[in-house]
Design an enzyme around this catalytic site. Structure first.
Site: not given
Length: 376
Positions: A268, A272, A281
């Site tokens: 990705r 998100h 993260y």
């Protein structure tokens, strides 16, 4: 315990390397033999247009026109490749990021945005497109998809040998959904009932902010063995391999061969959702590594090497993206809030007594406020 970790790229089916070189695979090359330069240009075009739409939707959310947007940035090859392998007789159950598959099923992309503007449950006719409405509850649709596949089998729409009749179901979900109980239950039912379904996992390596390493000790494809479901791992940034593997899986399912699990190993590239900050993260080094494996760039490199992608094709894609962007902006900004009672529409395919009773109650509830104002 297999020493192969969940983020390993070993065992991936690859037919086009990240540097744009075509390679062979003993089991799956034959399933991509029909992809001539014209077909590959179409795949490149669809991926490019999809990315343009994705960026336009992100911009609209940032302007306050959408409540939320879920990007498919970086996952175009897995979606467009698998989408090209579908037949009209197949039925798709998406989660909420399968914009590329929607494009391949003929859904008008701006219509997807009604959901993200908070106007309705879904805007397209699922029966007409063979593409179910988006599911926001993680993994819940896997059970619906399995039930639909079981019904197709019982209705004699599988294994007849008639390509105009035989079909299968494809259920798309992410790596995070594999940690949900619904997905495990769906695979149990699919395996035991030999359902004609392909479980297509887009492993983009993060369930929101939780990495795949916190969800599984082994590659997700290995979970298929526990349910008696054949599985394959594919390079999800390779549109040719994604097509070939999905075509193989669908042919198996349509012919009565039962369920298949595909793990498309991808990344990705965006957040998100537009409510997420991926810098919290993951590292810039990881993002740079995967940027070099951009699914669109590798196909473009290959086609240019063949002399099969000229400036005219690039300009045509740019023009379509520009027009789609204009139409998307104008369409979204023209929408008005529908009556609240529309929440009761399209819950079931046919009239349902409980839903109609709830609709009537809601009408009385709304009417009570009018009565109060009249007596004030």
């Amino acid at each position: 315990m297999d020493a192969l970790g969940p983020l390993s790229d070993e065992g991936l089916v690859t037919l086009l390397t990240h540097t744009g070189e075509r390679v062979e695979h003993p089991d799956f090359s034959a399933y991509a033999a029909d992809l001539d330069p014209k077909a590959l240009r179409a795949m490149w075009h669809h991926m490019t247009v999809l990315r343009g739409f994705d960026l336009e939707a992100t911009s609209l959310q940032r302007q306050g026109e959408l409540g939320l947007w879920v990007q498919s940035l970086g996952q175009e090859a897995a979606q467009i490749g698998s989408g090209h392998a579908l037949r009209p007789t197949d039925f798709v159950f998406p989660s909420y990021r399968e914009h590329g598959v929607a494009l391949m099923r003929g859904v008008d992309l701006p219509e997807i945005l009604r959901l993200f503007r908070g106007l309705q449950h879904g805007a397209w006719d699922a029966a007409a497109h063979g593409f179910h409405l988006y599911t926001l509850v993680i993994g819940a649709h896997s059970l619906h998809a399995t039930g639909y596949a079981m019904a197709m089998d019982r209705d004699g729409l599988v294994g007849t040998g008639d390509p105009e009749r035989d079909g299968a179901v494809v259920c798309y979900f992410g790596d995070g959904a594999t940690s949900q109980g619904d997905v495990s239950e769906a695979m149990v039912f699919a395996s035991v009932h030999h359902a004609p379904i392909v479980f297509f996992v887009q492993n983009n390596q993060f369930a929101i902010s939780e990495p795949t390493t916190r969800q599984s000790r082994v590659p997700l494809a290995q979970r298929g063995a526990g349910f008696g479901i054949p599985a394959v791992r594919v390079d999800g940034n390779d549109v040719i391999a994604s097509y070939a593997v999905t075509r193989w899986a669908l042919e198996k399912a349509r012919s009565g061969g039962g369920p298949v699990l595909i793990e498309a190993f991808t990344y990705r590239m965006g957040a998100h959702t537009t409510s997420d900050d991926p810098t919290k993260y993951r590292t810039r080094a990881d993002e740079a590594y995967w940027a070099e494996r951009d699914p669109i760039a590798r196909l473009e490199t290959y086609l240019r090497g063949l002399g099969e992608l000229g400036d005219d094709a690039v300009e045509a894609a740019r023009a379509e993206i520009k027009e789609l962007g204009r139409r998307t902006r104008e369409t979204v900004k023209s929408w008005e809030r529908p009556p609240a009672s529309t929440m009761f529409d399209h819950v079931y395919a046919e009239p349902h007594a409980t839903v109609e009773a709830e609709r009537a109650w809601f009408a009385r509830f709304q009417g009570s406020f009018v009565d109060e104002e009249a007596h004030a």
